[in-house]
Design an enzyme around this catalytic site. Sequence first.
Site, PDB file in Angstrom:
ATOM      1  CG  ASN A   8      41.247 -37.028 -13.120  1.00 27.98           C
ATOM      2  OD1 ASN A   8      40.200 -36.375 -13.095  1.00 27.98           O
ATOM      3  ND2 ASN A   8      41.690 -37.738 -12.091  1.00 27.98           N
ATOM      4  NE  ARG A  92      37.771 -39.514 -11.476  1.00 29.34           N
ATOM      5  CZ  ARG A  92      37.826 -38.814 -10.357  1.00 29.34           C
ATOM      6  NH1 ARG A  92      38.582 -37.728 -10.307  1.00 29.34           N
ATOM      7  NH2 ARG A  92      37.152 -39.183  -9.304  1.00 29.34           N
ATOM      8  CG  HIS A 180      36.887 -42.484  -5.151  1.00 32.04           C
ATOM      9  ND1 HIS A 180      36.454 -42.180  -3.873  1.00 32.04           N
ATOM     10  CD2 HIS A 180      37.376 -41.332  -5.663  1.00 32.04           C
ATOM     11  CE1 HIS A 180      36.674 -40.896  -3.648  1.00 32.04           C
ATOM     12  NE2 HIS A 180      37.222 -40.365  -4.706  1.00 32.04           N
ATOM     13  N   GLY A 211      38.492 -36.187  -2.123  1.00 34.12           N
ATOM     14  CA  GLY A 211      37.292 -37.025  -2.086  1.00 34.12           C
ATOM     15  C   GLY A 211      37.679 -38.288  -1.349  1.00 34.12           C
ATOM     16  NE  ARG A 240      33.451 -33.977  -2.727  1.00 35.55           N
ATOM     17  CZ  ARG A 240      33.989 -34.916  -3.494  1.00 35.55           C
ATOM     18  NH1 ARG A 240      33.278 -35.980  -3.800  1.00 35.55           N
ATOM     19  NH2 ARG A 240      35.209 -34.806  -3.947  1.00 35.55           N
ATOM     20  CG  ASN A 331      51.455 -39.373   0.819  1.00 38.26           C
ATOM     21  OD1 ASN A 331      52.495 -39.930   0.516  1.00 38.26           O
ATOM     22  ND2 ASN A 331      50.569 -38.965  -0.075  1.00 38.26           N
ATOM     23  CD  GLU A 378      41.880 -41.864  -9.293  1.00 40.38           C
ATOM     24  OE1 GLU A 378      42.747 -41.054  -8.909  1.00 40.38           O
ATOM     25  OE2 GLU A 378      40.676 -41.744  -9.031  1.00 40.38           O
TER      26      GLU A 378
HETATM   27  P1  ADP Z   1      42.430 -35.606  -4.898  1.00 36.25           P
HETATM   28  O1  ADP Z   1      41.172 -36.271  -4.407  1.00 36.25           O
HETATM   29  O2  ADP Z   1      42.265 -34.151  -5.195  1.00 36.25           O
HETATM   30  O3  ADP Z   1      43.179 -36.385  -5.974  1.00 36.25           O
HETATM   31  P2  ADP Z   1      44.656 -36.372  -3.215  1.00 36.25           P
HETATM   32  O4  ADP Z   1      44.528 -37.849  -3.393  1.00 36.25           O
HETATM   33  O5  ADP Z   1      45.818 -35.675  -3.826  1.00 36.25           O
HETATM   34  O6  ADP Z   1      43.335 -35.600  -3.603  1.00 36.25           O
HETATM   35  O7  ADP Z   1      44.667 -36.111  -1.621  1.00 36.25           O
HETATM   36  C1  ADP Z   1      44.733 -34.828  -1.079  1.00 36.25           C
HETATM   37  C2  ADP Z   1      44.838 -34.967   0.447  1.00 36.25           C
HETATM   38  O8  ADP Z   1      45.993 -35.762   0.749  1.00 36.25           O
HETATM   39  C3  ADP Z   1      44.983 -33.646   1.172  1.00 36.25           C
HETATM   40  O9  ADP Z   1      44.179 -33.631   2.338  1.00 36.25           O
HETATM   41  C4  ADP Z   1      46.461 -33.632   1.545  1.00 36.25           C
HETATM   42  O10 ADP Z   1      46.697 -32.910   2.739  1.00 36.25           O
HETATM   43  C5  ADP Z   1      46.760 -35.097   1.734  1.00 36.25           C
HETATM   44  N1  ADP Z   1      48.177 -35.364   1.494  1.00 36.25           N
HETATM   45  C6  ADP Z   1      48.813 -35.316   0.305  1.00 36.25           C
HETATM   46  N2  ADP Z   1      50.149 -35.545   0.483  1.00 36.25           N
HETATM   47  C7  ADP Z   1      50.340 -35.737   1.796  1.00 36.25           C
HETATM   48  C8  ADP Z   1      51.485 -36.025   2.604  1.00 36.25           C
HETATM   49  N3  ADP Z   1      52.700 -36.149   2.084  1.00 36.25           N
HETATM   50  N4  ADP Z   1      51.296 -36.175   3.930  1.00 36.25           N
HETATM   51  C9  ADP Z   1      50.069 -36.064   4.465  1.00 36.25           C
HETATM   52  N5  ADP Z   1      48.942 -35.786   3.770  1.00 36.25           N
HETATM   53  C10 ADP Z   1      49.075 -35.632   2.455  1.00 36.25           C
END
Ligand code: ADP
Length: 395
Positions: A8, A92, A180, A211, A240, A331, A378
């Site tokens: 990816n 991806r 997605h 995203g 975005r 999370n 993914e």
């Molecule tokens: P991407 O779209 O780049 O794959 P992710 O799915 O990793 O992004 O999501 C990134 C977002 O998730 C960020 O805004 C980050 O702050 C939030 N995030 C990641 N881990 C945690 C956590 N443990 N607690 C709260 N927010 C989290």
Amino acid sequence: MRAVVSLNSGSSSIKFALFTLDEEGAPGLSAGGKIEKIGIAPALAIHDASGNIVHTRAWDDPALTHGDLLAWLFDWAAGHLEGRELIAIGHRVVHGGMDFAHPCRVTPEVLEALEALCPLAPLHQPHNLAAIRAIIRIAPDLPQIACFDTAFHHDRPAIATRFALPRALHDQGIRRYGFHGLSYDYIARTLAERDPDLAAGRVIAAHLGNGASLCAMAGGRSVDTTMGFTALDGLVMGTRCGTLDAGVVLHLQRRMGMTAQEVEAMLYNRSGLLGVSGLSSDMRTLSASAAPEAEEAIDLFAWRAAREAGALAASLGGVDGFVFTAGIGENHSDVRARICRRLGWLGIALDAEANAGHKPVISLPGSAVTVRIIPTDEERMIALHTLALLSATRA
Ligand code: ADP
């Protein structure tokens, strides 16, 4: 023994996973990881199947390209394979346009067709394709499979794909595609394993990461989604803007003298959580901030997610289940609580303790809507598609 790799490749990062196949050909994660900060100072972390970091490395060289790093990764994978045969790489690819409804093997013709879609996904598509080209240089005979984020949404009801624009534009491909899809496909399959009754019903899945989008699924199939022609539409995202009155774009160009490139850069890279807060695109950073602008950005994120969920509830004619996934969805209990509070009218009753503990089910037993957290994967979805395509072509 055989193996496949999922890739990816994004603008400043490459996520990867190496799966080895058991006797039945089912993929088991052997190792995975991420190279981040490409273009600044690339940093690599590789974890084993249990998530333990087994290897890290940093390069103090901003000139290293995706191709250079993939070549390094390829060498690493060759060493890690221990005699197993690498049979394919799955990628991806964000945009499959009108024509790519299923994963497909990359040929020069396919690559050319996907190239033409780059303007529709400028943040992602060029980097996805650069990885494919780099692998062609490194291992020209290795089968490469493109897996599309748009494909899961391909068979939605036609009404959900149409903009209210002159018909000819729809026929030329100016339509709502949705993204997605690899994540939603994984969620649909996992929900069907864990809770088949719920999976058979009406479910809104919320992929909330950098995203962000929502997908309305009926019986595990996409019927509507918040992203449209590009991955700019729908929810507030890290950088975005999400859904925007097209009149704003006209105003910025005609009255404020911005060029199309300037508007594009602003809408993709300087809007969303970053634009509203003026601080950060990262939800964790905003949550840790006392600034009122950070609070406003978080609140707008949740309000817009709830508002779009209301729209998808109308598309589905009611909701039985709600699934949170991706970085924020998996999370961030406070953001989940804010969204669920605004959706109380749908019959969502959140279990505060289960939510705080990130449990698999976070709604109360009496809740009319079952709310779940399902970590997305993914990379595994890419591996499953890659293997399915290989066995279909061999059969
Ligand atoms: P991407 O779209 O780049 O794959 P992710 O799915 O990793 O992004 O999501 C990134 C977002 O998730 C960020 O805004 C980050 O702050 C939030 N995030 C990641 N881990 C945690 C956590 N443990 N607690 C709260 N927010 C989290």
